[in-house]
Design a protein around this motif. Structure first.
Motif, mmCIF file in Angstrom:
data_model
loop_
_atom_site.group_PDB
_atom_site.id
_atom_site.type_symbol
_atom_site.label_atom_id
_atom_site.label_comp_id
_atom_site.label_asym_id
_atom_site.label_seq_id
_atom_site.Cartn_x
_atom_site.Cartn_y
_atom_site.Cartn_z
ATOM 1 N N PHE A 1 0.835 -1.204 0.000
ATOM 2 C CA PHE A 1 0.000 0.000 0.000
ATOM 3 C C PHE A 1 0.872 1.258 0.000
ATOM 4 C CE2 PHE A 1 -1.984 3.220 2.848
ATOM 5 C CZ PHE A 1 -2.970 3.672 1.984
ATOM 6 N N VAL A 2 1.904 1.280 0.818
ATOM 7 C CA VAL A 2 2.805 2.435 0.886
ATOM 8 C C VAL A 2 3.538 2.626 -0.444
ATOM 9 C CG1 VAL A 2 4.900 3.348 1.982
ATOM 10 C CG2 VAL A 2 3.109 2.316 3.383
ATOM 11 N N TYR A 3 4.006 1.534 -1.049
ATOM 12 C CA TYR A 3 4.690 1.628 -2.343
ATOM 13 C C TYR A 3 3.769 2.198 -3.419
ATOM 14 C CZ TYR A 3 9.216 -0.652 -1.573
ATOM 15 O OH TYR A 3 10.496 -0.927 -1.193
ATOM 16 N N ILE B 1 -9.749 9.006 4.447
ATOM 17 C CA ILE B 1 -9.316 8.049 5.471
ATOM 18 C C ILE B 1 -8.029 7.363 5.054
ATOM 19 C CG2 ILE B 1 -10.625 6.075 4.562
ATOM 20 C CD1 ILE B 1 -10.137 7.031 8.279
ATOM 21 N N GLY B 2 -7.840 7.243 3.715
ATOM 22 C CA GLY B 2 -6.610 6.651 3.196
ATOM 23 C C GLY B 2 -5.390 7.483 3.541
ATOM 24 N N LYS B 3 -5.549 8.817 3.549
ATOM 25 C CA LYS B 3 -4.435 9.710 3.892
ATOM 26 C C LYS B 3 -3.994 9.492 5.336
ATOM 27 C CE LYS B 3 -5.824 13.338 0.647
ATOM 28 N NZ LYS B 3 -6.336 14.737 0.501
ATOM 29 N N LEU C 1 -9.442 2.869 0.625
ATOM 30 C CA LEU C 1 -8.228 3.641 0.869
ATOM 31 C C LEU C 1 -7.790 4.445 -0.351
ATOM 32 C CD1 LEU C 1 -6.169 0.879 2.712
ATOM 33 C CD2 LEU C 1 -7.380 2.790 3.764
ATOM 34 N N LEU C 2 -8.055 3.902 -1.538
ATOM 35 C CA LEU C 2 -7.566 4.506 -2.768
ATOM 36 C C LEU C 2 -8.694 4.708 -3.769
ATOM 37 C CD1 LEU C 2 -4.366 2.298 -3.270
ATOM 38 C CD2 LEU C 2 -4.405 4.656 -2.465
ATOM 39 N N THR C 3 -8.577 5.780 -4.509
ATOM 40 C CA THR C 3 -9.453 6.021 -5.651
ATOM 41 C C THR C 3 -8.619 5.859 -6.902
ATOM 42 O OG1 THR C 3 -10.822 7.569 -4.400
ATOM 43 C CG2 THR C 3 -10.984 7.651 -6.799
ATOM 44 N N ARG C 4 -8.958 4.918 -7.735
ATOM 45 C CA ARG C 4 -8.147 4.614 -8.915
ATOM 46 C C ARG C 4 -8.784 5.227 -10.159
ATOM 47 N NH1 ARG C 4 -7.130 -1.875 -7.848
ATOM 48 N NH2 ARG C 4 -7.474 -1.810 -5.602
ATOM 49 N N LEU D 1 -6.645 -5.779 1.547
ATOM 50 C CA LEU D 1 -6.388 -4.867 2.662
ATOM 51 C C LEU D 1 -7.605 -3.989 2.923
ATOM 52 C CD1 LEU D 1 -4.398 -3.642 4.723
ATOM 53 C CD2 LEU D 1 -3.607 -2.103 2.910
ATOM 54 N N GLU D 2 -8.195 -3.455 1.836
ATOM 55 C CA GLU D 2 -9.380 -2.610 1.987
ATOM 56 C C GLU D 2 -10.552 -3.400 2.569
ATOM 57 O OE1 GLU D 2 -8.910 0.842 -1.399
ATOM 58 O OE2 GLU D 2 -9.625 -1.132 -2.067
ATOM 59 N N LYS D 3 -10.696 -4.646 2.140
ATOM 60 C CA LYS D 3 -11.776 -5.479 2.669
ATOM 61 C C LYS D 3 -11.575 -5.755 4.155
ATOM 62 C CE LYS D 3 -13.239 -7.894 -1.536
ATOM 63 N NZ LYS D 3 -13.346 -9.219 -2.223
ATOM 64 N N SER D 4 -10.324 -6.033 4.553
ATOM 65 C CA SER D 4 -10.060 -6.333 5.968
ATOM 66 C C SER D 4 -10.303 -5.106 6.839
ATOM 67 C CB SER D 4 -8.619 -6.823 6.140
ATOM 68 O OG SER D 4 -7.692 -5.779 5.896
#
Length: 302
Positions: free
Chosen positions: A9-11, A60-62, A47-50, A39-42
Motif C-alpha cells: 500500500f505504501v509503495y 481516510i486513506g491519507k 483507501l484509494l481512488t483509482r 487490505l481494503e476489505k479487511s
C-alpha cells in the motif's frame, strides 16, 4: 492483517501508480492489485481512488497512509539497528552488479574488503535485471542506469566510455579507418540480441556528431565475448574501456578513432537510505568510492 499488504500500500501511494509499484516490487500487477483489495476489505474501508492515469488517497486513506509510513520506517529502522548491533563488521552482504563488470571492477574490491573484514560474507548477483531490495534481500545495487524510484539514494561512482577496437592482424589486411564513415567498409561486431538486428553507434568529435546504423556481421550479448572476437581478428567492435585496458597494453587490440567518442556512461551505487544501510554495506560502499577514484584517474590519464 499482513505486513506485506501495508508495505505494498505504501509503495503504491509513493509511486502514484499500480503499474510503477508493481515494477519496483517485481510483482505481477494482478497480485499487487489483489493485495490492496484484500487490505481494503479487511479494514472495511476504501483507501484509494483509482483512475486510468493516477491513484489518489481517500480522506481516510491519507490518515492510514501516514500511520503505515511511520510504522514501516520504525519497523525497518528497528531491524537495521538489530542487525548492526549483532554484527558491525561481520555478517552477510548482498550486492548486485551488471554483467561483465564483476571481474574487472568488483572482484578486486571484494578481495580487498574481505582481507580487511575476514568474517564478512559477500553474495554477488550478476544480473541485467534490476533486483528488488526487499524481495531479493539486497543491500547495494550497482548499475549503469539510475533507478526510477526517487526514494532510493543514488551515488555516482565512475564515468567511462566505450571505445572502438580491432586486432592488429585484422587492420593489417583491411582498408584504413580514418573517420566513422569508413566503418561501412568493414566487418562489425556488435553487442546485441537476436531480436534486435539493427544497431546504432553514436560518435562525437567536438561539435561534430556521427550516427552509424548497421546490421552487425557478428552480434553477441556479452561484452567479454565481443572483446575476444575482436582479439581474434573477426572485425571492428565497441566495448567498455574498462574491459580493454589489459588487452590494449598487451598489444592484442588497438583503439581506433581516438578523437571520436561514444557517449559517457555513469556507474551508480544505489541503496535505500542511511537508516537501512548496514555498517557492512556502508564500509563496502566507502571502499568502492576510494577504489573508483583511483580507477577514474587511470581511465582519464591513459
Amino acid at each position: 492483517m499482513h505486513y506485506n499488504a501495508m508495505a505494498i500500500f505504501v509503495y503504491v501511494v509513493q509511486a502514484k501508480s499500480f503499474t510503477k509499484a508493481a515494477k519496483e516490487l517485481s510483482l505481477p500487477l494482478s497480485t499487487l492489485s489483489r493485495k490492496i483489495t484484500e487490505l481494503e476489505k479487511s479494514l472495511e474501508t476504501k483507501l484509494l481512488t483509482r483512475t486510468t492515469r493516477s491513484v489518489e488517497l481517500t480522506d481516510i486513506g491519507k490518515i492510514y497512509y501516514q500511520h503505515c509510513q511511520e510504522g514501516l520506517a520504525s519497523f525497518n529502522f528497528a531491524n537495521q539497528t538489530l542487525r548492526q548491533h549483532k554484527s558491525t563488521e561481520q555478517g552477510q552482504l548482498h550486492i548486485s552488479v551488471p554483467p561483465n563488470l564483476a571481474e574487472p571492477l568488483f572482484l578486486p574490491i571484494v578481495k580487498t574488503f574481505q582481507s580487511r573484514y575476514k568474517q564478512a560474507k559477500i553474495n554477488v548477483s550478476i544480473s541485467e535485471r534490476l533486483l528488488n531490495f526487499d524481495d531479493d534481500n539486497l543491500d547495494l545495487s550497482f548499475r549503469v542506469a539510475p533507478p526510477e524510484n526517487h526514494n532510493h539514494v543514488v551515488v555516482s561512482l565512475l564515468k567511462y566510455r566505450h571505445i572502438l577496437i580491432a586486432a592488429p592482424n585484422y587492420l593489417a589486411v583491411k582498408s584504413p579507418i580514418k573517420k566513422p564513415s569508413d566503418l561501412i567498409k568493414h566487418s562489425l561486431i556488435g553487442f546485441g540480441f537476436h531480436n534486435k538486428p539493427e544497431l546504432i553507434w553514436l560518435f562525437q568529435n567536438g561539435k561534430k556528431n556521427y550516427e552509424h546504423s548497421f546490421s552487425p556481421n557478428l552480434s553477441i550479448n556479452d561484452y567479454m565475448s565481443v572483446l575476444e572476437a575482436a582479439k581474434l581478428g573477426m572485425g571492428i567492435a565497441e566495448a567498455p574501456s574498462i574491459l580493454c585496458t589489459e588487452k590494449i597494453d598487451a598489444g592484442d587490440i588497438v583503439k581506433l578513432l581516438p578523437s571520436w567518442h561514444f557517449p559517457e556512461i555513469t556507474l551508480f551505487a544505489v541503496h535505500q537510505g542511511s537508516q537501512r544501510l548496514s555498517r557492512l554495506a556502508r564500509l563496502f560502499l566507502d571502499l568502492c568510492k576510494d577504489q573508483f577514484q583511483i580507477k577514474r584517474y587511470e581511465l582519464t590519464n591513459r
